[in-house]
Design a protein around this motif. Structure first.
Motif, PDB file in Angstrom:
ATOM      1  N   UNK A  59       0.819  -1.216   0.000  1.00 60.37           N
ATOM      2  CA  UNK A  59       0.000   0.000   0.000  1.00 60.37           C
ATOM      3  C   UNK A  59       0.850   1.263   0.000  1.00 60.37           C
ATOM      4  N   UNK A  60       1.947   1.235  -0.754  1.00 57.20           N
ATOM      5  CA  UNK A  60       2.793   2.415  -0.852  1.00 57.20           C
ATOM      6  C   UNK A  60       3.773   2.580   0.285  1.00 57.20           C
ATOM      7  N   UNK A  61       3.750   1.664   1.268  1.00 59.81           N
ATOM      8  CA  UNK A  61       4.672   1.737   2.410  1.00 59.81           C
ATOM      9  C   UNK A  61       5.811   0.736   2.227  1.00 59.81           C
ATOM     10  N   UNK A  62       7.029   1.188   2.531  1.00 59.39           N
ATOM     11  CA  UNK A  62       8.179   0.289   2.563  1.00 59.39           C
ATOM     12  C   UNK A  62       8.376  -0.115   4.016  1.00 59.39           C
ATOM     13  N   UNK A  63       8.211  -1.399   4.317  1.00 62.39           N
ATOM     14  CA  UNK A  63       8.234  -1.874   5.696  1.00 62.39           C
ATOM     15  C   UNK A  63       9.476  -2.727   5.933  1.00 62.39           C
ATOM     16  N   UNK A  64      10.228  -2.379   6.957  1.00 64.55           N
ATOM     17  CA  UNK A  64      11.453  -3.083   7.318  1.00 64.55           C
ATOM     18  C   UNK A  64      11.207  -3.802   8.640  1.00 64.55           C
TER      19      UNK A  64
END
Length: 660
Positions: A59-64
């Motif tokens: 959803x457009x988020x880069x999650x680490x």
């Protein structure tokens, strides 16, 4: 210097530096970035960092993925980056910049119409009920309606129109309010703008077609005239006017000195937006809306209407998955305003029924699987009542073939529906109650289409399922049958023994984690979340809950809490074992709504201590699975951990894991 200062510096560099971060926040296990340019992030190098357990974009988020220590890492990161953290909503807003134009339009429409849906559903049901009492000629040899023979019901019919008119004729008021609410500007100004579009001083939009041009009232400004036309039931004029108000208000806020902003901003914003709405945007929006509805109407009624129906009926369920189905609300409402009814809505209701019937096929196929039925039956009922997500995501997509069978049945029913010209007066609840929205003369044809949407997916699912699903002996779950068939190993035998040996499962040897919820224990791989199911954070298991209070599975210390979202809890046992309990999937986005902490960080708790109270209905209403995950992020001194799944468990009684 913080514990993670060096790692934070490295991650900052690898995501593209401070200037590439539009916003950043964290949840229980992950850093969540909205990046100005996602392409600048060096994903391979980030995942190679020792502190990072994986990454993904959603959803457009880069999650680490960091793990249980993400809060400490986050604090060091924002300190090293020299930025302030943002709320999860702010990150969501910033992440929208990474969406394409179509995704942004769909998201905007969804966010505008979502608050209006309850009113639209209510209005649709009311108009449907009025159909039954004032338009069905069932009395005195088919010559009179219930309202014709009863003054009481005639009064009820007249009274109910008060609500129906408020919902559909005054729709622009709700749209203008919703747009200002979404954009964070003055909602009261939006309401006033909407009221100017439906004022009684104007010629009602529904009367325009029957009024000759010379009789249309006008504002006379000497050098030019403007038609005094209302926009009752119109969607696009209201959206254009509302966004104009929003951007005017933001503009005047920016340029107006604070000392006079209370007067200048609302006055200039509202006055100019009302002028623009009636002089320019209203007429333009009316023509755009009419063109869109005319295009769709020609597709439904034209030479290739059968092809249109087959395509729309077949692909509507996949549209639900992508979110594009939100566009249909605006089109339906425009069709009703322009043509006095919509042929699109009946096909949507039939798609709901078709997906529900595919689930009904799974109910028949899995009649000897009580655990599957606990998911299948509620999903089927809700789908028949117009709520498709539990059926689509909870049942049909998991197997694949039921979803396709539902699509096929929906396409066939849609063809029959359009071929018979079935039209609805309003939109509202889909599924079986959708019959109430159908114009009385088409209720019979819609009933035939409902029978098709019921029979075809059910039969196709039953036939396909016999070939695809293995037969499960009575009393043995499908899950255990699959395990036994795939492996036939001691591990599978151990799981079956745990399922069938209730006495063994309820023993509490030293080194035991007891069930933290009542429900069905499942392996981690069935959680269907890339981070948890792949074991990135550690091994574990999960429970599909039947209760609404999360309990401590062992004596421990509360090591980590999430004050904003309250959906997860980190525990540390005496042997050094670290346990993460996470309620639902992606429930961090609920911002704590429906969750209540019953403990505090640093508190010592015993096995069976209540940790979190949560609302399963709110989780499901938000579109999230409520499956609750237990992850062993650090085994401590434990050398071997054995999980017990594939069985019913009782909170604070059943052992779900043992360790040495």
């Amino acid at each position: 210097m913080g514990r993670y200062a060096e790692d934070a510096k490295e991650l900052l560099r690898l995501v593209g530096g401070r200037e590439n971060i539009a916003a950043v926040s964290h949840c229980m296990t992950r850093m969540r970035f909205a990046l100005a340019d996602p392409g600048k992030a060096d994903v391979k190098a980030i995942e190679a960092m020792k502190v990072v357990k994986g990454s993904f974009t959603q959803s457009g988020q880069f999650q680490v993925i960091i793990g249980n220590t993400v809060a400490d890492f986050y604090n060091d990161f924002v300190k090293e980056a020299g930025i302030e953290g943002a709320s999860k909503e702010a990150v969501n807003q910033a992440a929208k910049k990474n969406q394409n134009v179509l995704q942004r339009v769909v998201t905007a429409l969804a966010e505008i119409f979502a608050p209006l849906i309850p009113a639209i559903i209510t209005g649709g049901l009311i108009l449907g009920f009025r159909n039954c009492i004032d338009s069905l000629y069932l009395f005195e040899n088919g010559t009179k309606t219930l309202c014709d023979i009863s003054q009481f019901w005639a009064g009820i019919d007249s009274f109910l129109w008060l609500i129906g008119e408020a919902v559909f004729h005054m729709l622009p008021v709700g749209i203008c309010w919703s747009v200002t609410k979404k954009m964070g500007t003055t909602q009261m100004l939006g309401i006033v703008l909407g009221l100017t579009l439906v004022s009684g001083q104007l010629l009602n939009a529904y009367a325009v077609a029957g009024t000759v041009a010379a009789d249309i009232p006008k504002w006379n400004f000497g050098g030019f005239q403007v038609n005094m036309i209302g926009y009752q039931g119109q969607v696009i004029p209201a959206i254009l006017a509302a966004f104009t108000l929003v951007y005017l208000e933001k503009f005047f806020r920016k340029i107006t000195p604070q000392v006079i902003s209370m007067i200048v901003v609302p006055f200039c914003s509202l006055l100019l937006s009302v002028i623009a709405a009636h002089f320019i945007l209203g007429p333009i929006g009316w023509k755009i809306g009419a063109a869109v509805s005319a295009l769709v109407f020609s597709g439904i009624t034209g030479t290739f209407k059968v092809v249109f129906a087959a395509i729309f009926g077949t692909i509507y369920a996949p549209l639900v998955i992508t979110g594009l189905h939100h566009m249909s609300n605006a089109i339906d409402l425009q069709l009703i305003a322009d043509y006095g009814g919509t042929m699109l809505w009946p096909m949507i209701a039939l798609s709901n029924i078709a997906q529900g019937s595919a689930v009904l096929g799974m109910i028949w196929l899995q009649k000897n699987d009580p655990e599957a039925q606990e998911v299948n039956i509620p999903a089927c009922i809700s789908c028949y009542l117009g709520v498709t997500e539990p059926a689509i995501f909870g049942v049909n997509l998991k197997r694949g073939f039921p979803f396709v069978c539902g699509m096929i049945g929906s396409g066939i029913a849609a063809v029959a529906c359009v071929a018979m010209g079935t039209t609805a007066n309003a939109i509202g609840v889909g599924g079986l109650p959708g019959l109430l929205s159908i114009q009385p003369q088409f209720m019979g044809s819609f009933a035939i289409c409902m029978a098709i949407a019921f029979a075809v997916p059910f039969l196709l699912t039953a036939i396909a399922g016999k070939k695809r699903l293995q037969a499960v002996p009575a009393g043995q779950t499908a899950e255990l049958a699959e395990i036994a068939a795939v492996a036939g190993s001691s591990a599978a035998a151990g799981v079956m023994a745990a399922k069938m040996g209730e006495t063994e499962a309820n023993e509490k040897p030293a080194g035991t984690l007891t069930a933290f919820l009542s429900g069905t224990a499942i392996p981690l791989v069935e959680v269907k979340d890339g981070v948890f199911s792949e074991g990135i954070l550690g091994d574990g298991m999960a429970i599909i809950p039947e209760s609404d209070t999360l309990y401590a599975p062992a004596d421990a210390e509360i090591a980590a809490l999430m004050p904003d979202s309250r959906h997860a809890c980190g525990l540390k046992l005496e042997n050094g074992m670290e346990v993460l309990l996470h309620i639902g999937i992606d429930t961090v986005g609920m911002n704590g709504d429906g969750f209540e902490y019953l403990v505090q960080e640093g508190q010592k708790v015993s096995a069976g201590t209540p940790l979190i109270k949560f609302d399963r209905a709110k989780i499901k209403a938000a579109g999230h699975p409520d499956v609750t995950v237990c992850i062993i992020s650090n085994p401590g001194n434990a050398k071997a951990i054995r999980f017990r799944t594939g069985m019913k468990v009782t909170e604070n009684e059943t052992a779900v894991a043992t360790f040495q």
